[in-house]
Design a protein around this motif. Sequence first.
Motif, PDB file in Angstrom:
ATOM      1  N   PRO A 166      38.355   0.947   0.283  1.00 40.39           N
ATOM      2  CA  PRO A 166      38.480   2.350   1.071  1.00 40.39           C
ATOM      3  C   PRO A 166      37.440   2.578   2.062  1.00 40.39           C
ATOM      4  O   PRO A 166      36.351   2.429   2.060  1.00 40.39           O
ATOM      5  N   GLY A 167      38.062   2.949   3.262  1.00 41.27           N
ATOM      6  CA  GLY A 167      37.133   3.340   4.610  1.00 41.27           C
ATOM      7  C   GLY A 167      36.858   1.934   5.118  1.00 41.27           C
ATOM      8  O   GLY A 167      36.177   2.375   6.301  1.00 41.27           O
ATOM      9  N   ASP A 168      37.244   0.709   5.024  1.00 39.72           N
ATOM     10  CA  ASP A 168      37.126  -0.230   5.901  1.00 39.72           C
ATOM     11  C   ASP A 168      37.902   0.263   7.137  1.00 39.72           C
ATOM     12  O   ASP A 168      39.002   0.825   7.010  1.00 39.72           O
ATOM     13  N   LEU A 169      37.294  -0.480   8.297  1.00 40.59           N
ATOM     14  CA  LEU A 169      38.082  -0.198   9.557  1.00 40.59           C
ATOM     15  C   LEU A 169      39.139  -1.154   9.742  1.00 40.59           C
ATOM     16  O   LEU A 169      38.891  -2.651   9.755  1.00 40.59           O
ATOM     17  N   VAL A 170      40.545  -1.002   9.811  1.00 44.18           N
ATOM     18  CA  VAL A 170      41.512  -1.910  10.216  1.00 44.18           C
ATOM     19  C   VAL A 170      41.950  -1.915  11.603  1.00 44.18           C
ATOM     20  O   VAL A 170      42.110  -0.717  12.037  1.00 44.18           O
ATOM     21  N   ILE A 171      41.767  -2.951  12.164  1.00 45.58           N
ATOM     22  CA  ILE A 171      42.208  -3.238  13.795  1.00 45.58           C
ATOM     23  C   ILE A 171      43.517  -4.021  13.654  1.00 45.58           C
ATOM     24  O   ILE A 171      43.283  -5.324  13.283  1.00 45.58           O
TER      25      ILE A 171
END
Length: 237
Positions: A166-171
């Motif tokens: 949760p809250g990881d950055l997905v690019i």
Amino acid sequence: MTDPTPAPTASSQPPITADLAVRLRERLAGIDTTAISDRAGLTRVVTSAITLRSATAAICAPAYPVRARRDFFPAAWAVEHAPPGSVIVLDGGGEEFAYAGEIIARGALARGLAGIVVDGGFRDIGYISECELPVYSRWITPFSRSGTEPGEYGVPVTCGGVTVNPGDLVIADAEGMIVLDPAQAEAAIEGAHEVKAAEQRVLDRLAAGATLSQVVALDEHAAALRAGVSHKLGFSV
């Protein structure tokens, strides 16, 4: 049926917020996932089997993870409860089952979500292929159903071979999709600017007639390898 209220964030790091994601998205101008991956050694690269299905590829948003098994209800619930600006990352076990389609995608657009990524199937591809919402999935399939599985929310999941908290950055972009730890994201993007600047110097020299050996330390690297010496291949300009 169990009340599918989202569980607390399981990550030990402060999550990426939607506001921070907006600022990082602005810093991504001219930067692609290849440069970030080159700079950030701990980058998690999602398998290319998770394929773009929509008209828009770009994602830079905090993850809202969901776990589901052969039931589209969890995706529908997530659309209504994920924070605006987040991307739903659904662990569907890689199954050839449609966890979402046009109705869920339209619902995500209405709530201002940043995208939907499914390690499983998506359907209604006639609409999805022209949809502005970034949509990625492992499969396209018509088969779907709902009614028995409450799902899990806000817990670490596996998507495309990588863990997503949760809250990881997905690019995501045309090159592929990566996942960054919150504590790593800003430095990784700043470092990617340095990578692109170095690459541009090399490209300029090549355009001016230089050979590859004149801009990349190939001979030095080859000599180090023959000598059994640790050496990092890099640019020489």
